[in-house]
Enzyme design. Structure first.
Site, PDB file in Angstrom:
ATOM      1  N   ASN A  22      -0.710   4.494  -0.367  1.00 41.75           N
ATOM      2  CA  ASN A  22      -1.401   5.797  -0.034  1.00 41.75           C
ATOM      3  C   ASN A  22      -2.434   5.747   1.130  1.00 41.75           C
ATOM      4  O   ASN A  22      -3.324   6.368   1.181  1.00 41.75           O
ATOM      5  CB  ASN A  22      -2.285   6.165  -1.218  1.00 41.75           C
ATOM      6  CG  ASN A  22      -3.094   5.243  -1.782  1.00 41.75           C
ATOM      7  OD1 ASN A  22      -3.180   4.089  -1.244  1.00 41.75           O
ATOM      8  ND2 ASN A  22      -4.257   5.876  -2.538  1.00 41.75           N
ATOM      9  N   ASP A  26      -1.490  -1.328  -4.068  1.00 35.64           N
ATOM     10  CA  ASP A  26      -1.803  -0.557  -5.411  1.00 35.64           C
ATOM     11  C   ASP A  26      -0.678  -0.565  -6.085  1.00 35.64           C
ATOM     12  O   ASP A  26       0.381  -0.833  -5.918  1.00 35.64           O
ATOM     13  CB  ASP A  26      -2.244   1.155  -4.720  1.00 35.64           C
ATOM     14  CG  ASP A  26      -1.287   1.588  -3.798  1.00 35.64           C
ATOM     15  OD1 ASP A  26       0.020   1.616  -3.930  1.00 35.64           O
ATOM     16  OD2 ASP A  26      -1.758   1.960  -2.724  1.00 35.64           O
ATOM     17  N   ASP A  33      -3.729 -10.030 -16.075  1.00 39.05           N
ATOM     18  CA  ASP A  33      -4.698 -11.042 -16.189  1.00 39.05           C
ATOM     19  C   ASP A  33      -5.813 -10.720 -16.883  1.00 39.05           C
ATOM     20  O   ASP A  33      -6.410  -9.649 -17.145  1.00 39.05           O
ATOM     21  CB  ASP A  33      -5.140 -11.056 -14.436  1.00 39.05           C
ATOM     22  CG  ASP A  33      -5.303 -12.428 -13.978  1.00 39.05           C
ATOM     23  OD1 ASP A  33      -6.069 -13.229 -14.708  1.00 39.05           O
ATOM     24  OD2 ASP A  33      -4.993 -12.865 -13.104  1.00 39.05           O
ATOM     25  N   ASP A  60       0.886  -1.200   0.036  1.00 37.41           N
ATOM     26  CA  ASP A  60       0.003  -0.037   0.024  1.00 37.41           C
ATOM     27  C   ASP A  60       0.726   1.111  -0.190  1.00 37.41           C
ATOM     28  O   ASP A  60       1.897   1.334   0.936  1.00 37.41           O
ATOM     29  CB  ASP A  60      -0.980  -0.061   1.302  1.00 37.41           C
ATOM     30  CG  ASP A  60      -1.869   1.327   1.487  1.00 37.41           C
ATOM     31  OD1 ASP A  60      -2.022   1.914   0.253  1.00 37.41           O
ATOM     32  OD2 ASP A  60      -2.040   1.606   2.530  1.00 37.41           O
ATOM     33  N   HIS A 114      -3.250 -17.118  -5.624  1.00 32.57           N
ATOM     34  CA  HIS A 114      -4.066 -16.489  -5.044  1.00 32.57           C
ATOM     35  C   HIS A 114      -5.336 -17.302  -4.567  1.00 32.57           C
ATOM     36  O   HIS A 114      -6.305 -16.771  -3.959  1.00 32.57           O
ATOM     37  CB  HIS A 114      -4.360 -15.002  -5.539  1.00 32.57           C
ATOM     38  CG  HIS A 114      -5.163 -15.380  -6.795  1.00 32.57           C
ATOM     39  ND1 HIS A 114      -4.327 -16.050  -8.034  1.00 32.57           N
ATOM     40  CD2 HIS A 114      -6.446 -15.275  -7.155  1.00 32.57           C
ATOM     41  CE1 HIS A 114      -5.444 -16.049  -8.965  1.00 32.57           C
ATOM     42  NE2 HIS A 114      -6.546 -15.483  -8.682  1.00 32.57           N
ATOM     43  N   ASP A 115      -5.426 -18.425  -5.147  1.00 30.03           N
ATOM     44  CA  ASP A 115      -6.698 -19.247  -5.081  1.00 30.03           C
ATOM     45  C   ASP A 115      -6.431 -20.506  -4.329  1.00 30.03           C
ATOM     46  O   ASP A 115      -7.160 -21.232  -4.036  1.00 30.03           O
ATOM     47  CB  ASP A 115      -7.127 -19.817  -6.539  1.00 30.03           C
ATOM     48  CG  ASP A 115      -7.830 -18.738  -7.408  1.00 30.03           C
ATOM     49  OD1 ASP A 115      -8.282 -17.867  -6.899  1.00 30.03           O
ATOM     50  OD2 ASP A 115      -7.470 -19.047  -8.551  1.00 30.03           O
ATOM     51  N   ASP A 167      -7.555 -16.197 -17.588  1.00 25.99           N
ATOM     52  CA  ASP A 167      -8.223 -16.707 -16.455  1.00 25.99           C
ATOM     53  C   ASP A 167      -9.190 -17.794 -16.751  1.00 25.99           C
ATOM     54  O   ASP A 167      -9.872 -17.618 -17.880  1.00 25.99           O
ATOM     55  CB  ASP A 167      -8.762 -15.550 -15.696  1.00 25.99           C
ATOM     56  CG  ASP A 167      -9.802 -15.957 -14.478  1.00 25.99           C
ATOM     57  OD1 ASP A 167      -9.284 -16.232 -13.508  1.00 25.99           O
ATOM     58  OD2 ASP A 167     -11.086 -15.783 -14.617  1.00 25.99           O
ATOM     59  N   GLU A 220      -4.952 -20.401 -17.714  1.00 30.90           N
ATOM     60  CA  GLU A 220      -5.203 -21.215 -16.527  1.00 30.90           C
ATOM     61  C   GLU A 220      -6.364 -22.246 -16.901  1.00 30.90           C
ATOM     62  O   GLU A 220      -7.361 -21.788 -17.565  1.00 30.90           O
ATOM     63  CB  GLU A 220      -5.918 -19.891 -15.425  1.00 30.90           C
ATOM     64  CG  GLU A 220      -6.271 -20.760 -13.876  1.00 30.90           C
ATOM     65  CD  GLU A 220      -7.300 -20.437 -13.444  1.00 30.90           C
ATOM     66  OE1 GLU A 220      -7.392 -20.742 -12.060  1.00 30.90           O
ATOM     67  OE2 GLU A 220      -8.134 -19.574 -13.800  1.00 30.90           O
TER      68      GLU A 220
END
Ligand code: GLC
Ligand code: CA
Length: 535
Positions: free
Chosen positions: A25, A31, A100, A23, A311-312, A195, A237
């Site tokens: 901000n 971000d 992605d 992060d 991430h899954d 994806d 994927e």
């Protein structure tokens, strides 16, 4: 056509999950500028390509995998200028950036869907509408058909209700997708991770969703419209695609997929046929059988991506290793997967040995899939304890906790409370600690990636399991021309007997510096090493 330079075969890819990386901000959300500030970190690790999970405009019901505008950047991540800046700076550091591409479905807030609902003749068939629903479950649980009052019809969604599937049968829709892809590529993006791309080949009437009949047709069309003549990298994927078909597909340049994520190892800790929440202990022989088949098939043709986590998926260390031996088992798993043939994908945090999380209760979990399955299993009468056991083990938030940069509050990810809780172990598992420690997972990973560049055998060598019947260690040879490696990986907390069938060898890498091979000497727990064989 000129033969494509296959740089993707020796590239090392790093996956960023933007929400949880860095992060900049002070809003507790990762971000683009945060990513820019960490480019040197990735470069230093030995990364060539960064894959960015979605940063497009999205209501974020599925954390960006529900896109409402493909050409806009979600303000929570930054602006299009920031994105161009990221691309520029990545290129300046001699790295590449892939995005992605989520084109099986959009968000229900996408303009196309709104117009489709309203019956606009151009957009009506951009999505899949039926008067009657059929008996199909969505991947997140519950029916794949949802009735839309305004449209007076059911629409089809393989994921959440808020993620209507696009109708790939519609040519105008496909054309708009190709235009969008070209816009990004013209901007200089170096490729895509596509994806759940296997799902675009589905046949709804026949209820074939993955491994469907139309996949090659659409892939080839996309290739001719977007990818041909471009020096880019694509990775599909393909969770439902068979090993054989994945290899065949990636072997054919016209399919436009340089490689795929083959998923056959992912379900091995699930009770077959019962889905990801029904847990079973991993059987090492099954793991051997699976990787043997994958490595053998892709050695013959095509190309594969090497991954244990993303991430899954839960963190590999927690899933396949041991929290009793966190560093050793993290290093062993790195050796195990990146010793094979294919393009390595490192998921953010893997390189510093980040672990899974066990949140105190369901409210701390944020993932839509987890929330949905909790309600579904509860309604089926399952006990909360059993449900939470499954969620703690397999929930996707396990790998989505903020990246642990240092031991300051919120792990140096942000200076305010992050959108999802930090794993409390950031005090001793963090990048700062890991970079400065010669015996760390980070240092080990970096060395391993350097070795992959130094020895061709990692990229081109064949694969042969040593002591196939052994249920405690997974060891294999890689051979190319005059180079032969033996990669040894112990998957157990026990010390185990191991006979090294060679007299002459050089240790290229080991997770136990003090260990020396001797007759009748036991291998320590979660031991791993890479030997260059000389006899
Ligand atoms: C892919 C993504 C996952 C997402 C799903 C639907 O599997 O990796 O995060 O939920 O597709 O887009
Ligand atoms: Ca932020």
């Amino acid at each position: 056509m000129e033969k494509k330079i296959e740089w993707f075969k020796t590239a090392h890819v790093y996956q960023i999950y933007p929400l949880s990386f860095k992060d900049s901000n002070h809003d507790g959300i990762g971000d683009i500028n945060g990513i820019i500030s960490k480019l040197d970190y990735m470069k230093d690790l030995g990364i060539d390509v960064i894959w960015l999970s979605p940063v497009y405009q999205s209501p974020m019901h599925d954390n960006g995998y529900d896109i409402s505008d493909y050409l806009k950047i979600n303000p929570m991540f930054g602006t299009l200028e920031d994105m161009k800046n990221l691309l520029n700076q990545t290129h300046q550091k001699q790295m590449k950036l892939i995005m992605d591409l989520v084109i099986n479905h959009t968000s229900d807030e996408h303009e196309w869907f709104k117009k489709s609902v309203a019956g606009d003749p151009k957009y009506k068939d951009y999505y899949i509408w039926r008067k009657e629903k059929t008996d199909v479950d969505s991947i997140f649980g519950g029916s794949a058909w949802t009735y839309h009052k305004q449209a007076k019809a059911y629409y089809f969604h393989l994921f959440a209700e808020s993620q209507p599937d696009l109708n790939w049968d519609n040519q105008a829709m496909r054309k708009e997708i190709y235009d969008m892809i070209n816009t990004w590529l013209d901007m200089g993006i170096d490729g895509f991770r596509l994806d759940v791309i296997d799902l675009i080949g589905k046949d709804i009437e026949k209820k074939i969703f993955s491994d469907g009949p139309y996949l090659e047709k659409y892939l080839e069309e996309m290739y001719h419209n977007c990818f041909e003549y471009r020096d880019i990298m694509t990775v599909g994927e393909t969770p439902g695609l068979s090993i054989e078909r994945s290899a065949t597909l990636t072997a054919d340049p016209k399919m436009g997929l340089d490689m795929v994520f083959q998923f056959s190892h992912i379900g091995l800790d699930e009770i077959p046929g019962q889905g990801k929440w029904a847990l079973k202990k991993l059987d090492l022989l099954e793991l051997k059988e699976t990787f043997n088949r994958v490595q053998y098939t892709f050695y013959q043709k095509g190309w594969n991506a090497l991954f244990l986590a993303n991430h899954d998926q839960p963190r590999a260390l927690t899933r396949y290793g041991s929290l009793k031996y966190p560093k050793r088992s993290a290093k062993m798993l790195m050796t195990f997967i990146y010793g094979m043939q294919g393009t390595p994908f490192v998921y953010q945090g893997e390189e510093i040995g980040m672990t899974g999380i066990k949140f105190k209760d369901i409210d701390s979990y944020k993932d839509i899939e987890t929330k949905q399955i909790y309600d579904i299993l509860k309604n089926q009468g399952k006990s909360i304890d059993d449900i939470m056991t499954s969620i703690d083990a397999k929930g996707r938030d396990n790998s989505r906790t903020p990246f642990q940069w240092d031991d300051s509050e919120y792990a140096g990810f942000s200076d305010v409370k992050p959108w999802i809780d930090v794993n409390p172990n950031y005090k001793y598992i963090n990048a700062e600690q890991s970079i400065n420690d010669k015996s760390s997972v980070y240092t080990y990973t970096k060395t391993l990636l350097t070795l992959r560049k130094r020895y061709d055998v990692f990229t081109y060598g064949d694969f042969e399991i040593y002591q196939y019947e052994n249920t405690k260690h997974f060891s294999y040879y890689r051979t190319y021309k005059n180079t032969k490696l033996l990669i040894i990986c112990s998957f157990t907390e026990e010390a185990i007997p191991f006979d090294l069938p060679h007299k002459h060898y050089e240790i290229l890498l080991s997770n136990d510096e003090n260990y020396k091979f001797k007759k009748n000497k036991m291998l320590p727990p979660y031991f791993s090493c890479i030997l260059k064989i000389g006899d």
